[in-house]
Motif scaffolding. Sequence first.
Motif, PDB file in Angstrom:
ATOM      1  N   SER A  40      -1.129  -1.338   3.670  1.00  0.00           N
ATOM      2  CA  SER A  40       0.306  -1.136   3.909  1.00  0.00           C
ATOM      3  C   SER A  40       1.142  -1.689   2.757  1.00  0.00           C
ATOM      4  O   SER A  40       2.125  -1.073   2.332  1.00  0.00           O
ATOM      5  CB  SER A  40       0.734  -1.779   5.231  1.00  0.00           C
ATOM      6  N   CYS A  41       0.747  -2.845   2.210  1.00  0.00           N
ATOM      7  CA  CYS A  41       1.482  -3.418   1.072  1.00  0.00           C
ATOM      8  C   CYS A  41       1.383  -2.499  -0.143  1.00  0.00           C
ATOM      9  O   CYS A  41       2.376  -2.284  -0.856  1.00  0.00           O
ATOM     10  CB  CYS A  41       0.925  -4.803   0.722  1.00  0.00           C
ATOM     11  N   TRP A  42       0.194  -1.957  -0.387  1.00  0.00           N
ATOM     12  CA  TRP A  42      -0.016  -1.050  -1.517  1.00  0.00           C
ATOM     13  C   TRP A  42       0.836   0.214  -1.364  1.00  0.00           C
ATOM     14  O   TRP A  42       1.475   0.682  -2.301  1.00  0.00           O
ATOM     15  CB  TRP A  42      -1.500  -0.700  -1.606  1.00  0.00           C
ATOM     16  N   GLY A  45       4.561  -0.502  -1.886  1.00  0.00           N
ATOM     17  CA  GLY A  45       4.803  -0.623  -3.320  1.00  0.00           C
ATOM     18  C   GLY A  45       4.831   0.725  -4.000  1.00  0.00           C
ATOM     19  O   GLY A  45       5.686   0.997  -4.855  1.00  0.00           O
ATOM     20  N   ARG A  46       3.911   1.606  -3.626  1.00  0.00           N
ATOM     21  CA  ARG A  46       3.869   2.934  -4.232  1.00  0.00           C
ATOM     22  C   ARG A  46       5.132   3.725  -3.919  1.00  0.00           C
ATOM     23  O   ARG A  46       5.724   4.356  -4.810  1.00  0.00           O
ATOM     24  CB  ARG A  46       2.647   3.702  -3.724  1.00  0.00           C
ATOM     25  N   LYS A  87       9.303  -6.827  -3.806  1.00  0.00           N
ATOM     26  CA  LYS A  87       9.007  -6.875  -5.243  1.00  0.00           C
ATOM     27  C   LYS A  87       7.528  -7.166  -5.483  1.00  0.00           C
ATOM     28  O   LYS A  87       6.915  -6.609  -6.401  1.00  0.00           O
ATOM     29  CB  LYS A  87       9.873  -7.934  -5.922  1.00  0.00           C
ATOM     30  N   ASN A  88       6.941  -8.030  -4.631  1.00  0.00           N
ATOM     31  CA  ASN A  88       5.520  -8.320  -4.767  1.00  0.00           C
ATOM     32  C   ASN A  88       4.673  -7.095  -4.444  1.00  0.00           C
ATOM     33  O   ASN A  88       3.658  -6.832  -5.108  1.00  0.00           O
ATOM     34  CB  ASN A  88       5.128  -9.481  -3.853  1.00  0.00           C
ATOM     35  N   PHE A  89       5.064  -6.338  -3.414  1.00  0.00           N
ATOM     36  CA  PHE A  89       4.332  -5.109  -3.082  1.00  0.00           C
ATOM     37  C   PHE A  89       4.398  -4.133  -4.266  1.00  0.00           C
ATOM     38  O   PHE A  89       3.407  -3.473  -4.596  1.00  0.00           O
ATOM     39  CB  PHE A  89       4.933  -4.439  -1.854  1.00  0.00           C
ATOM     40  N   PHE A  96      -2.535  -2.533  -9.662  1.00  0.00           N
ATOM     41  CA  PHE A  96      -3.816  -2.050  -9.158  1.00  0.00           C
ATOM     42  C   PHE A  96      -3.807  -0.559  -8.822  1.00  0.00           C
ATOM     43  O   PHE A  96      -4.727  -0.077  -8.161  1.00  0.00           O
ATOM     44  CB  PHE A  96      -4.220  -2.839  -7.905  1.00  0.00           C
ATOM     45  N   LYS A  97      -2.804   0.179  -9.301  1.00  0.00           N
ATOM     46  CA  LYS A  97      -2.701   1.593  -8.918  1.00  0.00           C
ATOM     47  C   LYS A  97      -3.868   2.415  -9.435  1.00  0.00           C
ATOM     48  O   LYS A  97      -4.251   3.413  -8.828  1.00  0.00           O
ATOM     49  CB  LYS A  97      -1.376   2.178  -9.401  1.00  0.00           C
ATOM     50  N   GLU A  98      -4.446   2.013 -10.561  1.00  0.00           N
ATOM     51  CA  GLU A  98      -5.558   2.776 -11.126  1.00  0.00           C
ATOM     52  C   GLU A  98      -6.830   2.622 -10.302  1.00  0.00           C
ATOM     53  O   GLU A  98      -7.746   3.439 -10.398  1.00  0.00           O
ATOM     54  CB  GLU A  98      -5.826   2.332 -12.566  1.00  0.00           C
ATOM     55  N   MET A  99      -6.891   1.588  -9.483  1.00  0.00           N
ATOM     56  CA  MET A  99      -8.101   1.349  -8.704  1.00  0.00           C
ATOM     57  C   MET A  99      -8.115   2.177  -7.426  1.00  0.00           C
ATOM     58  O   MET A  99      -9.156   2.597  -6.954  1.00  0.00           O
ATOM     59  CB  MET A  99      -8.238  -0.138  -8.380  1.00  0.00           C
ATOM     60  N   GLY A 100      -6.947   2.394  -6.819  1.00  0.00           N
ATOM     61  CA  GLY A 100      -6.852   3.292  -5.678  1.00  0.00           C
ATOM     62  C   GLY A 100      -7.306   2.700  -4.362  1.00  0.00           C
ATOM     63  O   GLY A 100      -8.064   1.737  -4.306  1.00  0.00           O
TER      64      GLY A 100
END
Length: 369
Positions: A40-42, A45-46, A87-89, A96-100
């Motif tokens: 959910s945090c990821w 952030g996205r 902001k942290n999200f 870490f977006k490249e990791m998925g």
Amino acid sequence: MTDSGLTTNDEMAFEQSLVLVVSSARQAAGRSVNLMHVVSCWLIGRQVVEQEQNGRGRADYGKRVVEIASQILTMNFGAGYSVTNIKNFRSFFLMFKEMGIGQALPDLFGEQIGQTMPDQSSYVLPTNLSWSHYERLIRVHDDTARMWYMQEAAREQWDYRTLGRNISSQYYYRMMQTPSEVRSEVEQEMHQLTAEYERHKLEYLKNPIVAEFLGLPPDKSFTESRLEDVIISHLQHFILEMGKGYAFVARQKHIKTDMGDYYIDLVFYNYILKFFLLIDLKTEQITYQDVGQMDLYVRMFDELKCTEGDNPTIGLVLCADTSRDLARFSILKESKQIFAAKYLTYLPTEEELRKEIEEQKAIFALTNK
């Protein structure tokens, strides 16, 4: 054969099987909470980043997006979605977006969210790390070190406090600078210093971050003794009844810093004299760490909570015993905003009270020369 009709070995096996059932279930529940919270945090952030891109790089638009996201989520779900957290999200996604995290999404969050993910469909971020782990990792500026800490924390199943301590002590850099044949000494020392954390791996479930995510009120009562609870309750009523102009603000006031979560036992505001009063209870003799912690609280309130016309915040450390040396050689001697006082859990005799008053007068004089 025991009274139950079972042999001693049978009873031991029965006990072990029962403990295994509950402990396994708790660990599975913990992993589920971790996974859902991290995902959910990821995703938050996205979505913030994608919305910011609609503003074509305008800084004011990006700031507004973060504030709107915080307002929406706070209104719907309560605490845990401050501007700082959003902001942290955002930082979490960008780092870490490249990791998925694609594979788990369609089933967990619905097809619509799953279909919007990139082509990569594997969940490559470790599934056994909590948001508290990642929140600490995003403050590591060295990309190589950050990835190493993440992989080691996942592989060794470090508690998030172990991870935080290792980052603070530059464990990665010390390991890299140590010849491979003697690295075991550094690793062994680390295990010794973090052993207490590793004994309580499910303590993070009591962390306010997890409580807020699950919709539970962040309550610190599970770490406070009955003595502390009684003293704080009586002190709260005493201040309101005897202190002219005092209004109650908060109990167990949550203070979030990049060093971790802190709680101020009692916060009052005097609307006549216009200042905040912070009270922190310690059930042992006062230490310089206690004084430093109160200094942190006072400075944060002065900068973040006080408004125009307010006087400086006052901090009171209420402890089981005071210290002459601390009064002479710590910031207590210079500060006009921080004080220490002793409480008693029994009614003293007249002679005991006289001696105690004289002792505290002497300590007070040392801090106010």
